[in-house]
Scaffold this active site. Sequence first.
Site, PDB file in Angstrom:
ATOM      1  N   ARG A  36      18.509 -14.500 -11.331  1.00  0.00           N
ATOM      2  CA  ARG A  36      18.657 -13.965  -9.973  1.00  0.00           C
ATOM      3  C   ARG A  36      18.055 -12.567  -9.872  1.00  0.00           C
ATOM      4  O   ARG A  36      17.516 -12.187  -8.846  1.00  0.00           O
ATOM      5  CB  ARG A  36      20.148 -13.879  -9.583  1.00  0.00           C
ATOM      6  CG  ARG A  36      20.887 -15.183  -9.517  1.00  0.00           C
ATOM      7  CD  ARG A  36      20.484 -16.041  -8.341  1.00  0.00           C
ATOM      8  NE  ARG A  36      20.510 -15.344  -7.062  1.00  0.00           N
ATOM      9  CZ  ARG A  36      19.889 -15.777  -5.962  1.00  0.00           C
ATOM     10  NH1 ARG A  36      19.179 -16.892  -6.003  1.00  0.00           N
ATOM     11  NH2 ARG A  36      19.949 -15.106  -4.838  1.00  0.00           N
ATOM     12  N   TYR A  56      12.335 -20.475 -24.829  1.00  0.00           N
ATOM     13  CA  TYR A  56      11.602 -19.223 -24.646  1.00  0.00           C
ATOM     14  C   TYR A  56      12.525 -18.026 -24.846  1.00  0.00           C
ATOM     15  O   TYR A  56      12.255 -17.137 -25.656  1.00  0.00           O
ATOM     16  CB  TYR A  56      10.986 -19.208 -23.248  1.00  0.00           C
ATOM     17  CG  TYR A  56      10.113 -17.997 -23.009  1.00  0.00           C
ATOM     18  CD1 TYR A  56       8.988 -17.750 -23.783  1.00  0.00           C
ATOM     19  CD2 TYR A  56      10.419 -17.085 -21.996  1.00  0.00           C
ATOM     20  CE1 TYR A  56       8.188 -16.631 -23.571  1.00  0.00           C
ATOM     21  CE2 TYR A  56       9.627 -15.974 -21.774  1.00  0.00           C
ATOM     22  CZ  TYR A  56       8.511 -15.754 -22.559  1.00  0.00           C
ATOM     23  OH  TYR A  56       7.722 -14.641 -22.342  1.00  0.00           O
TER      24      TYR A  56
END
Length: 324
Positions: free
Chosen positions: A282, A151
Amino acid sequence: MAKGGVMVTGGAGFIGAHVCRKLLEELGHPVICLDNLSTGSVDNLADLLANPDFTFVEHDITHPIPEDVPKCLYILNLACPGSPVFLQRDKEKAILTSILGLRNVLRFAITSRSETVFQASTGAVYGDPEVTPQRESYPGRVNPVGPLACYEEGKRAAEALCLAYREQCGIRVKIGRLFNTYGPGMHLNAGTVVANFLTQALRGQPLTVYGDGRQIRTFCYIDDMVDGILRLAMDTPGEFTGPLNLGSDVEVSIRELAEIVLEVTAAKSEIRTLPASAGTARLRRPEIGLAKQQLGWEPTTGLQEGLEKTAAYFRTVLETSAET
Ligand code: UDP
């Protein structure tokens, strides 16, 4: 004079269907929707099918777009499975749709003399960034052999392909990097965090937080996102290509999101911690100064309000599916 036609690839998906609806019903453009229905559904377009200015063509853009598909002034390329469940199902398809699919779209744009191609890129092109917020000039930190590479790298290569066609063929392209988006019409089973938390809360199941829940995201309500996409695609000067970040810049940790969902749905579910999902970023938060400057755009729907509207949609879908 009739307004120019717009082709929306991936128009039966969550964002695509909202884009088709706004183009037709608010902006008065004829719309041709192309979709292979691998993750999208004509149910998302049910209210548009009878509109004489709306055409649905079942087509997979990894194959050349048939020559008899009518010419369009604008092409908005929103076709690509991006959510975790769909991506895992067929990674090869994801990367080919990003690259080969875009190539077919760009080639069609040239032969049909389209004015502009909008490319739906993603905040995932920044990978797992070391800086926050992410501005468009930040090149990103992506592992080419990481779990989400098909992706992330597919979308990065697609941006490069857009620029190659602009330089070599003079085609006008606009690149929007879409960050996490939610709202009515989103897929309940795509595995995205808002969809998971809302379905879990409404079913009285535990909310599954992957990892420590401190990972940061921003969530943009669908109406704001569609507005941003269409402004970038249609209202910016021809020479402006982007890339341009589109998304909310209000940070929320995933644990906070779980708590807000519990509040909005008045659910009594517990929050359950599960192992972190592989390759997850994150920090993801767009710097949207460029969008404000170029489009006069910023999101206006707060998370609480957006989640209430989305929860109402989820309730209806869950009740209807329970009855059938
Ligand atoms: N996530 C989670 N629980 C879920 C689904 C997702 O904690 O049930 C986490 C996921 O690991 C990620 C974040 O929520 O860190 C956002 O996930 P999503 O797939 O919605 O978006 P993306 O990671 O592409 O920004």
